[in-house]
Design a protein around this motif. Structure first.
Motif, mmCIF file in Angstrom:
data_model
loop_
_atom_site.group_PDB
_atom_site.id
_atom_site.type_symbol
_atom_site.label_atom_id
_atom_site.label_comp_id
_atom_site.label_asym_id
_atom_site.label_seq_id
_atom_site.Cartn_x
_atom_site.Cartn_y
_atom_site.Cartn_z
ATOM 1 N N GLN A 147 9.355 31.593 -0.872
ATOM 2 C CA GLN A 147 9.333 32.959 -0.349
ATOM 3 C C GLN A 147 10.739 33.366 0.091
ATOM 4 O O GLN A 147 11.390 32.658 0.853
ATOM 5 C CB GLN A 147 8.380 33.049 0.850
ATOM 6 C CG GLN A 147 8.384 34.385 1.559
ATOM 7 C CD GLN A 147 7.681 35.475 0.760
ATOM 8 O OE1 GLN A 147 6.547 35.297 0.343
ATOM 9 N NE2 GLN A 147 8.365 36.601 0.574
ATOM 10 N N VAL A 148 11.201 34.506 -0.402
ATOM 11 C CA VAL A 148 12.533 35.018 -0.053
ATOM 12 C C VAL A 148 12.394 36.011 1.094
ATOM 13 O O VAL A 148 11.615 36.960 1.013
ATOM 14 C CB VAL A 148 13.197 35.703 -1.267
ATOM 15 C CG1 VAL A 148 14.590 36.217 -0.899
ATOM 16 C CG2 VAL A 148 13.280 34.742 -2.447
ATOM 17 N N SER B 8 19.366 39.461 1.653
ATOM 18 C CA SER B 8 20.099 40.511 0.931
ATOM 19 C C SER B 8 21.462 40.776 1.557
ATOM 20 O O SER B 8 22.336 41.368 0.916
ATOM 21 C CB SER B 8 19.287 41.802 0.915
ATOM 22 O OG SER B 8 19.068 42.274 2.232
ATOM 23 N N PHE C 124 19.599 36.273 -4.191
ATOM 24 C CA PHE C 124 18.747 35.750 -5.262
ATOM 25 C C PHE C 124 18.598 34.223 -5.174
ATOM 26 O O PHE C 124 19.512 33.513 -4.748
ATOM 27 C CB PHE C 124 19.335 36.111 -6.629
ATOM 28 C CG PHE C 124 19.563 37.583 -6.819
ATOM 29 C CD1 PHE C 124 18.495 38.464 -6.869
ATOM 30 C CD2 PHE C 124 20.845 38.098 -6.918
ATOM 31 C CE1 PHE C 124 18.702 39.825 -7.037
ATOM 32 C CE2 PHE C 124 21.064 39.453 -7.083
ATOM 33 C CZ PHE C 124 19.986 40.317 -7.137
ATOM 34 N N THR D 20 20.881 29.411 -5.590
ATOM 35 C CA THR D 20 21.027 30.662 -4.852
ATOM 36 C C THR D 20 22.221 31.409 -5.420
ATOM 37 O O THR D 20 23.192 30.798 -5.869
ATOM 38 C CB THR D 20 21.242 30.396 -3.356
ATOM 39 O OG1 THR D 20 22.410 29.588 -3.188
ATOM 40 C CG2 THR D 20 20.047 29.692 -2.759
ATOM 41 N N LEU E 287 22.040 37.379 -10.418
ATOM 42 C CA LEU E 287 20.785 36.803 -10.899
ATOM 43 C C LEU E 287 20.908 36.297 -12.335
ATOM 44 O O LEU E 287 20.360 35.237 -12.671
ATOM 45 C CB LEU E 287 19.663 37.833 -10.796
ATOM 46 C CG LEU E 287 18.263 37.370 -11.221
ATOM 47 C CD1 LEU E 287 17.815 36.163 -10.403
ATOM 48 C CD2 LEU E 287 17.259 38.508 -11.102
ATOM 49 N N VAL F 139 8.887 32.432 -7.509
ATOM 50 C CA VAL F 139 9.770 33.000 -6.484
ATOM 51 C C VAL F 139 9.189 34.349 -6.063
ATOM 52 O O VAL F 139 9.058 35.259 -6.881
ATOM 53 C CB VAL F 139 11.205 33.180 -7.012
ATOM 54 C CG1 VAL F 139 12.088 33.827 -5.949
ATOM 55 C CG2 VAL F 139 11.786 31.836 -7.443
ATOM 56 N N SER G 79 9.800 37.542 -3.978
ATOM 57 C CA SER G 79 10.924 38.266 -3.376
ATOM 58 C C SER G 79 10.493 38.960 -2.090
ATOM 59 O O SER G 79 9.302 39.034 -1.765
ATOM 60 C CB SER G 79 11.487 39.286 -4.363
ATOM 61 O OG SER G 79 10.511 40.240 -4.711
ATOM 62 N N ASN H 121 10.348 42.007 -1.342
ATOM 63 C CA ASN H 121 9.511 43.198 -1.525
ATOM 64 C C ASN H 121 8.115 42.869 -2.048
ATOM 65 O O ASN H 121 7.345 43.767 -2.390
ATOM 66 C CB ASN H 121 10.200 44.193 -2.452
ATOM 67 C CG ASN H 121 10.481 43.607 -3.833
ATOM 68 O OD1 ASN H 121 10.001 42.525 -4.166
ATOM 69 N ND2 ASN H 121 11.275 44.312 -4.619
ATOM 70 N N SER I 226 6.826 38.977 -7.524
ATOM 71 C CA SER I 226 7.021 37.554 -7.833
ATOM 72 C C SER I 226 7.501 37.387 -9.265
ATOM 73 O O SER I 226 7.229 38.218 -10.138
ATOM 74 C CB SER I 226 5.731 36.770 -7.612
ATOM 75 O OG SER I 226 4.748 37.158 -8.556
#
Length: 541
Positions: free
Chosen positions: A55-56, A61, A66, A202, A206, A235, A237, A239, A242
């Protein structure tokens, strides 16, 4: 080893990331010698409920937004394979990852961890873990100070310096996997006994992160229990969207046979071209238009070949496989004679004249900061004409210069202890936005010259203007006469009021010269007065 393959290595090492490790080199050689087929990489089928997830968090940001991940299951490592695994990471970090500024790779023993994982950004004082090669716990804040004395890691500290938050990856028990892009945690360090490897990348880019991940898993999945099979990771993101990585699907390209043959200067058949491409790890078959007047080749670009972007890349691989030395030398159908472009020839002649006038040539960066190019020379109105660099690596390289003047003043500021008088010049290009051009900007060839002494030397620069015009054959005329050149007062803020002039040549303003304003001198830490000239020479040749 065949000469053709040696040629392959020589030509390709700069952009073939799959050739950066022994596994990739050996595999490429075996395929080129037709000892084994091109491998088919697969993503293992894992039920969504059983798939490892990361989970990001939103704050990532602010620093490195990423992350992409994958798992290698059942890896059999020995010392040589382990060394190669680490060596590939180092080479990718120095090459594609741009010294970890774009991408940072972390590899972990999955059996020491428990998912799901989280990728977060926290204040450095809140990140606590035992880093690799250490036995006690540190905060990220402490490590920033500690690693300033580390010869290897201090080169990467600037990436995080000044940021209020640092990236960090946790497992479900809040154990730190890595503090990218600096170092991994000791808890999940890989050993020769490791069998399941979790790989995370990371990044600030991207696309490059995907390439790096694909390179790592395709090179070392041959040591997995299921050869060339990689387990995916989901992954999620910030928002809520996925994505599943890695993406090991092949890209399809259709390339004209006539294009390949004409570019290489060799007549080749469809079967010969497909055979050569297969030896170069580009699976190829007859294209859809094989019966037409212009047959095509259908190429499946594997995930190992991120360098193949255009039909010219396919054509180049055909040439390498065929052997460039096997291409017969022929006499060109037309005879041409190489020479300098007229503008370059004129520039060289002008350089010689200015040098004979006692000025020393300097070469400055074409990229600079907004502050140096505009604010420090009081030219804020020119910002709209500048080409801005997207995602600049440092604040010193934000914009393409629109004038040579800031670079000249910066050079003098860094050499203020040089014996007086200082007489410098530069003849080079600036770049101006131009919507009429197909690329949206145009180059202009400018000449700038500077004189610095205990007095301003305005007459020295004025004399240089007259000498330049005399050399290029433009006569001095009275104001308003469009048959030659004349000077008239100007109001440039970079110059001292009443001590500056525009150069008007055949009805158009081509340059300006004058005594530099004291505030501008102070901005560049220049203690003595100086005069400077900048002129667009393209209208003179």
């Amino acid at each position: 080893m065949s000469f053709q393959f040696i040629k392959l290595l020589y030509v390709s090492l700069n952009y073939r990331y799959d050739l950066l490790c022994l596994e990739g080199l050996a595999r490429a050689l075996r395929i080129f010698k037709c000892i084994e087929p091109v491998p088919e990489f697969q993503v293992s089928k894992v039920p969504p409920a059983s798939m490892i997830k990361i989970q990001v968090k939103p704050k990532t940001s602010m620093i490195r937004p990423f992350v992409v991940c994958a798992v290698l299951r059942g890896v059999a490592l020995d010392q040589a394979r382990y060394n190669s695994f680490i060596d590939l990471q180092d080479k990718l970090h120095q090459n594609l990852c741009r010294r970890r500024t774009l991408v940072a790779i972390g590899t972990h023993d999955l059996d020491t961890l428990e998912g799901p994982f989280t990728y977060e950004a926290l204040p450095p004082s809140e990140i606590k873990f035992v880093p690799l090669k250490e036995t006690k716990e540190f905060t990220a804040e402490d490590l920033m100070e500690k690693y300033k004395a580390d010869l290897k890691l201090k080169k990467f500290l600037h990436i995080l310096e000044g940021s209020p938050v640092h990236p960090v990856i946790f497992d479900s028990k809040r154990r730190v996997l890595s503090w990218p892009p600096i170092i991994n945690g000791a808890h999940s360090a890989i050993t020769l006994d490791t069998r399941n490897i979790f790989i995370e990348c990371t990044a600030t880019d991207l696309t490059k992160a995907k390439i790096v991940l694909n390179t790592m898993v395709t090179m070392f999945s041959e040591y997995c229990t299921n050869k060339f099979e990689v387990e995916p990771v989901e992954v999620i993101s910030a928002n809520g969207l996925s994505a599943v990585y890695p993406d090991l699907t092949c890209r399809k390209m259709e390339v004209s046979l006539s294009y390949i043959s004409s570019a290489l200067g060799v007549t080749l058949g469809v079967s010969e071209v497909t055979g050569l491409l297969n030896r170069m790890q580009l699976p190829a078959t007859k294209g859809d238009n094989i019966e037409g007047s212009d047959p095509t080749i259908s190429v499946q670009v594997p995930p190992t070949r991120s360098d193949v972007l255009h039909p010219c890349d396919v054509m180049e691989d055909v040439g390498i496989g065929y052997g460039f030395n096997n291409i017969k030398q022929t006499t060109p159908k037309c005879v041409t004679q190489g020479r300098l472009l007229p503008l370059n020839e004129f520039s060289d002649s002008l350089r010689a004249e200015v040098a004979m006038a006692g000025f020393t040539e300097v070469v400055t960066w074409i990229l600079g900061s907004f502050e140096e190019n505009f604010d420090m020379v009081k030219r804020n109105s020119e910002k709209q004409k500048a080409v801005v660099v997207g995602n600049p690596r440092t604040s010193e390289f934000e914009v393409v210069r629109t004038s040579l003047l800031p670079g000249m003043l910066k050079t003098l500021g860094h050499n203020k202890d040089h014996p007086r008088p200082v007489k410098l010049f530069e003849l080079s290009d600036v770049v101006i936005l131009d919507p009429k051009k197909d690329v949206g900007a145009r180059n202009e060839r400018h000449l700038t010259a500077l004189y610095c002494n205990a007095n301003s030397g305005f007459e020295v620069i004025h004399g240089l203007v007259d000498r330049i015009m005399q050399v290029v054959g433009v006569k001095a005329v009275s104001v308003g006469d469009n048959t030659g050149y004349f000077i008239q007062p100007s109001e440039e803020p970079v110059f001292f009021p009443g001590r500056q002039a525009n150069i008007i040549c055949k009805g158009s303003q081509i340059g300006t010269f004058g005594i530099v304003h004291p505030e501008v001198l102070q901005n560049f830490l220049i203690p003595d007065p100086c005069s400077i000239l900048e002129i667009n020479i393209e209208s003179l040749h």
